[in-house]
Scaffold this active site. Structure first.
Site, PDB file in Angstrom:
ATOM      1  N   GLN A 139       2.272  -6.039  -3.044  1.00 23.62           N
ATOM      2  CA  GLN A 139       2.666  -6.050  -1.627  1.00 23.62           C
ATOM      3  C   GLN A 139       3.971  -5.267  -1.432  1.00 23.62           C
ATOM      4  O   GLN A 139       4.240  -4.367  -2.209  1.00 23.62           O
ATOM      5  CB  GLN A 139       2.779  -7.489  -1.095  1.00 23.62           C
ATOM      6  CG  GLN A 139       1.438  -8.204  -0.938  1.00 23.62           C
ATOM      7  CD  GLN A 139       0.968  -8.898  -2.190  1.00 23.62           C
ATOM      8  OE1 GLN A 139       1.740  -9.530  -2.876  1.00 23.62           O
ATOM      9  NE2 GLN A 139      -0.303  -8.798  -2.514  1.00 23.62           N
ATOM     10  N   LYS A 164       1.997   2.117  -5.017  1.00 27.26           N
ATOM     11  CA  LYS A 164       2.656   1.561  -6.209  1.00 27.26           C
ATOM     12  C   LYS A 164       1.779   1.724  -7.451  1.00 27.26           C
ATOM     13  O   LYS A 164       2.292   1.970  -8.534  1.00 27.26           O
ATOM     14  CB  LYS A 164       2.959   0.067  -6.024  1.00 27.26           C
ATOM     15  CG  LYS A 164       4.036  -0.228  -5.023  1.00 27.26           C
ATOM     16  CD  LYS A 164       4.312  -1.708  -4.937  1.00 27.26           C
ATOM     17  CE  LYS A 164       3.118  -2.514  -4.470  1.00 27.26           C
ATOM     18  NZ  LYS A 164       2.652  -2.231  -3.107  1.00 27.26           N
ATOM     19  N   ASP A 219       0.809  -1.219   0.000  1.00 23.14           N
ATOM     20  CA  ASP A 219       0.000   0.000   0.000  1.00 23.14           C
ATOM     21  C   ASP A 219       0.842   1.269   0.000  1.00 23.14           C
ATOM     22  O   ASP A 219       0.466   2.278   0.585  1.00 23.14           O
ATOM     23  CB  ASP A 219      -0.968   0.024   1.205  1.00 23.14           C
ATOM     24  CG  ASP A 219      -1.752  -1.251   1.305  1.00 23.14           C
ATOM     25  OD1 ASP A 219      -2.270  -1.693   0.276  1.00 23.14           O
ATOM     26  OD2 ASP A 219      -1.829  -1.818   2.406  1.00 23.14           O
ATOM     27  N   GLY A 255      -4.282  -4.705  -4.251  1.00 22.80           N
ATOM     28  CA  GLY A 255      -5.333  -3.812  -4.709  1.00 22.80           C
ATOM     29  C   GLY A 255      -4.707  -2.497  -5.109  1.00 22.80           C
ATOM     30  O   GLY A 255      -3.995  -1.897  -4.328  1.00 22.80           O
ATOM     31  N   HIS A 256      -4.904  -2.116  -6.353  1.00 21.77           N
ATOM     32  CA  HIS A 256      -4.350  -0.856  -6.831  1.00 21.77           C
ATOM     33  C   HIS A 256      -5.491   0.069  -7.181  1.00 21.77           C
ATOM     34  O   HIS A 256      -6.413  -0.332  -7.876  1.00 21.77           O
ATOM     35  CB  HIS A 256      -3.544  -1.076  -8.116  1.00 21.77           C
ATOM     36  CG  HIS A 256      -2.213  -1.683  -7.865  1.00 21.77           C
ATOM     37  ND1 HIS A 256      -1.454  -2.238  -8.860  1.00 21.77           N
ATOM     38  CD2 HIS A 256      -1.492  -1.789  -6.746  1.00 21.77           C
ATOM     39  CE1 HIS A 256      -0.327  -2.674  -8.350  1.00 21.77           C
ATOM     40  NE2 HIS A 256      -0.328  -2.426  -7.071  1.00 21.77           N
TER      41      HIS A 256
HETATM   42  P1  IMP Z   1      -2.167 -12.898   2.407  1.00 16.19           P
HETATM   43  O1  IMP Z   1      -1.300 -12.327   1.336  1.00 16.19           O
HETATM   44  O2  IMP Z   1      -3.633 -12.738   2.112  1.00 16.19           O
HETATM   45  O3  IMP Z   1      -1.798 -14.304   2.759  1.00 16.19           O
HETATM   46  O4  IMP Z   1      -1.912 -12.038   3.743  1.00 16.19           O
HETATM   47  C1  IMP Z   1      -0.676 -12.073   4.437  1.00 16.19           C
HETATM   48  C2  IMP Z   1      -0.310 -10.696   4.964  1.00 16.19           C
HETATM   49  O5  IMP Z   1      -0.009  -9.836   3.866  1.00 16.19           O
HETATM   50  C3  IMP Z   1      -1.416  -9.994   5.746  1.00 16.19           C
HETATM   51  O6  IMP Z   1      -0.828  -9.201   6.765  1.00 16.19           O
HETATM   52  C4  IMP Z   1      -2.056  -9.100   4.711  1.00 16.19           C
HETATM   53  O7  IMP Z   1      -2.728  -8.009   5.278  1.00 16.19           O
HETATM   54  C5  IMP Z   1      -0.830  -8.678   3.930  1.00 16.19           C
HETATM   55  N1  IMP Z   1      -1.126  -8.269   2.553  1.00 16.19           N
HETATM   56  C6  IMP Z   1      -1.375  -9.072   1.500  1.00 16.19           C
HETATM   57  N2  IMP Z   1      -1.554  -8.344   0.390  1.00 16.19           N
HETATM   58  C7  IMP Z   1      -1.385  -7.064   0.731  1.00 16.19           C
HETATM   59  C8  IMP Z   1      -1.397  -5.828  -0.023  1.00 16.19           C
HETATM   60  O8  IMP Z   1      -1.579  -5.788  -1.241  1.00 16.19           O
HETATM   61  N3  IMP Z   1      -1.173  -4.700   0.704  1.00 16.19           N
HETATM   62  C9  IMP Z   1      -0.909  -4.729   2.031  1.00 16.19           C
HETATM   63  N4  IMP Z   1      -0.882  -5.844   2.755  1.00 16.19           N
HETATM   64  C10 IMP Z   1      -1.107  -6.999   2.115  1.00 16.19           C
END
Ligand code: IMP
Length: 427
Positions: free
Chosen positions: A223, A16, A13, A40-41
Site C-alpha cells: 500500500q 513498488k 500502486d 498486488g505486485h
Molecule cells: P482494505 O485494505 O482492503 O481494507 O482497503 C482499504 C483501502 O485501501 C481501500 O481504499 C483500498 O482500495 C485501499 N488499498 C488496499 N490495498 C491496496 C493496494 O495494494 N493498492 C492500492 N490501494 C489499496
C-alpha cells in the site's frame, strides 16, 4: 549492516513491485511486514509476468530468503494458491519463512468486510473485500487467530470456539445472515496449518540475525503512506501501517537497525477506492494516463482514479517516513503528453499552503496550485543513464526532488527489470 525499507509515498500502486524486484537482485533477504492480499505486485522478469499478492517479490531469486513477518495478515487459502502458482511456473518457495505470530484472515473476516461495505452504501470505504480490516480489528481486540495457533489443535479449538460463537451472533443479529459451522472451519484451517507448518519460524530472530550478520535486508512495503491508518486519509485507509515505522513493528526490528528509507513515487498519482484526491483528473487527460499506464487494480481489476503528481502528498510522505531517497516510477507513461502538471501548493480558504491540511474534511476543500512543465514527447524506455533522458524529463525529475527536498535514487522507465536507471549503491 544494511537494512532498507521501501515504502509507497502515495495511495499504493506506485510501482513498488518493480523497484523491490530491482533491489531484490542485490538483497539477501526480502521481508513483508504489513498488509495482506489486498496488495498486488506485478513483476516482469525475463519476459514473464508474475502477479504476487502475499509472497515477497524476492522469491523470484533462488538464493534470496523471503519472510512474511508478524505484521502481515495471511489468508491461508491465498498463500497456498500462490505457492502452487509459483511452483507451477518453476519458482521454488523453499526459501520462504512465515511468522508464527502473523494473524490469519478467517472466513468470517472476509464475509464481514463485504457486509460492512454493503451496509455503508455510498459511504463505503471501497475496501478490497479481502477481510483485511476485520482481521486487524480482531488482532487489536486480542481475539485473533495466529499462524502458530493453526499448528496447535487444542489451542486453536479453544480460541475458535470462543471467537466463532461471537462472530456467528454478530452475523445473525447485526446482519441477519447465517454463521459458520465450527467443524467445517476448524477442519479446513487445521489442514491449512499442516501445509503451512514447514514454513513457520521465529522471523524476528531470522531478520535480526541477517542484519547483524552484514546481510542485505530489504523491507517490502505494501500500500502507501496515504493509506496508513494513522498518517493517511482516515477513514479511507487500510488497517495497517504502510509507513516506514510499520516495518519495525511488523518485522520485530529496532529503528536503529534501518539504514535507508526509499519512497516510491509514481510520476503521476492514482488511487483505488473512495476518498479525497485533490489532483484527480476525471477527464480526457485522466483517461489517457489510465490507458497508457494500464491503471487497473492487480488485486481487484478496478479502474484506478488518476491525476497529476501532488507534492503536498510527497512532502508529507518524506516527513512521516524519514525518506532518504526517491524512486520515481512509470515515467514512460507520460511520454506522449505535451504538458505535465505538478501540484506545488494548495489554495485553501484564500491562502496558499504547502502541507496537507490536518483533517480530511479540509482536504476536500483544497484546490491544487499547479506549475506546468513541458512534456518530452519521445519514448524513454531505452534510456539507461540519467544523461540519456531528454532535457524536459530531467527537468521534471529535478523539480520533483526540489519540491520534496529528497534526493533521487532510482528512476524506472518501463516494466522490465532492465528498464531502470540507477547510479549509486542502493544498500
Ligand atoms: P482494505 O485494505 O482492503 O481494507 O482497503 C482499504 C483501502 O485501501 C481501500 O481504499 C483500498 O482500495 C485501499 N488499498 C488496499 N490495498 C491496496 C493496494 O495494494 N493498492 C492500492 N490501494 C489499496
Amino acid at each position: 549492516m544494511s537494512a532498507v525499507i521501501v515504502v509507497g509515498t502515495q495511495w499504493g500502486d506506485e510501482g513498488k513491485g518493480k523497484v523491490i524486484d530491482f533491489l531484490a537482485q542485490q538483497a539477501d533477504m526480502v521481508v513483508r511486514h504489513q498488509g495482506g492480499n489486498n496488495a498486488g505486485h506485478t513483476v516482469v522478469a525475463n519476459g514473464n509476468e508474475f502477479k504476487l499478492h502475499l509472497i515477497p517479490s524476492g522469491v523470484l531469486y533462488p538464493d534470496t530468503e523471503c519472510i512474511i513477518a508478524n505484521g502481515v495478515v495471511i489468508d491461508p487459502d491465498v498463500l497456498l494458491k500462490e505457492i502452487e502458482y509459483l511452483r507451477a511456473r518453476g519458482v521454488s518457495t523453499s526459501q520462504l519463512r512465515i511468522s508464527s505470530q502473523a494473524h490469519v484472515i478467517m472466513p468470517y473476516h472476509i464475509r464481514l468486510d463485504a457486509l460492512s461495505e454493503d451496509r455503508l452504501g455510498s459511504q463505503k470505504l471501497g475496501t478490497t473485500r479481502r477481510g483485511i480490516g476485520p482481521a486487524y480489528m480482531d488482532k487489536a481486540a486480542r481475539v485473533g487467530i495466529r499462524i502458530g495457533d493453526l499448528l496447535d489443535r487444542e489451542r486453536f479449538k479453544e480460541r475458535l470456539v470462543r471467537v466463532l460463537d461471537e462472530k456467528n451472533r454478530m452475523l445473525a443479529r447485526a446482519y441477519d445472515t447465517d454463521g459458520f459451522e465450527f467443524d467445517a472451519v476448524y477442519g479446513q484451517y487445521l489442514a491449512y496449518g499442516e501445509l503451512i507448518a514447514p514454513y513457520v519460524a521465529n522471523t524476528s530472530v531470522l531478520i535480526n540475525r541477517a542484519i547483524d550478520g552484514a546481510k542485505k535486508v530489504l523491507f517490502e512495503g505494501a500500500q502507501g503512506t496515504m493509506l496508513d491508518i494513522d498518517h493517511g486519509t482516515y477513514p479511507f485507509v487500510t488497517s495497517s501501517h504502510p509507513v516506514a515505522g510499520g516495518a519495525c513493528i511488523g518485522a520485530g526490528v529496532g529503528p536503529t537497525k534501518i539504514t535507508q528509507v526509499y519512497g516510491v513515487v509514481k510520476a503521476y498519482t492514482s488511487r483505488v477506492g473512495d476518498g479525497p484526491f485533490p489532483t484527480e483528473r476525471a477527464d480526457a487527460v485522466g483517461d489517457r494516463i489510465r490507458e497508457q499506464g494500464h491503471e487497473y487494480g492487480t488485486t481487484t481489476g478496478r479502474p484506478r482514479r488518476v491525476g497529476w503528481l501532488d507534492t503536498m502528498v510527497l512532502r508529507h510522505a518524506a516527513r512521516v517516513n524519514g525518506l532518504t531517497g526517491l524512486a520515481v516510477t512509470r515515467l514512460d507513461v507520460l511520454d506522449t503528453l505535451s504538458e505535465i502538471q505538478i501540484a506545488r501548493a494548495y489554495r485553501y480558504r484564500g491562502q496558499e499552503i504547502r502541507e496537507l491540511p490536518d483533517s480530511l474534511e479540509h482536504l476536500d476543500e483544497v484546490e491544487p496550485v499547479y506549475e506546468t512543465l513541458p512534456g518530452w514527447q519521445t519514448p524513454i524506455g531505452q534510456c539507461r543513464r540519467l544523461e540519456d533522458l531528454p532535457a524536459p524529463t530531467r527537468r521534471y525529475l529535478d523539480r520533483v526532488s526540489e519540491l520534496t527536498q529528497v534526493p533521487l535514487t532510482l528512476v524506472s522507465v518501463g516494466r522490465e527489470r532492465t528498464n531502470t536507471i540507477s547510479w549509486s549503491p542502493l544498500f
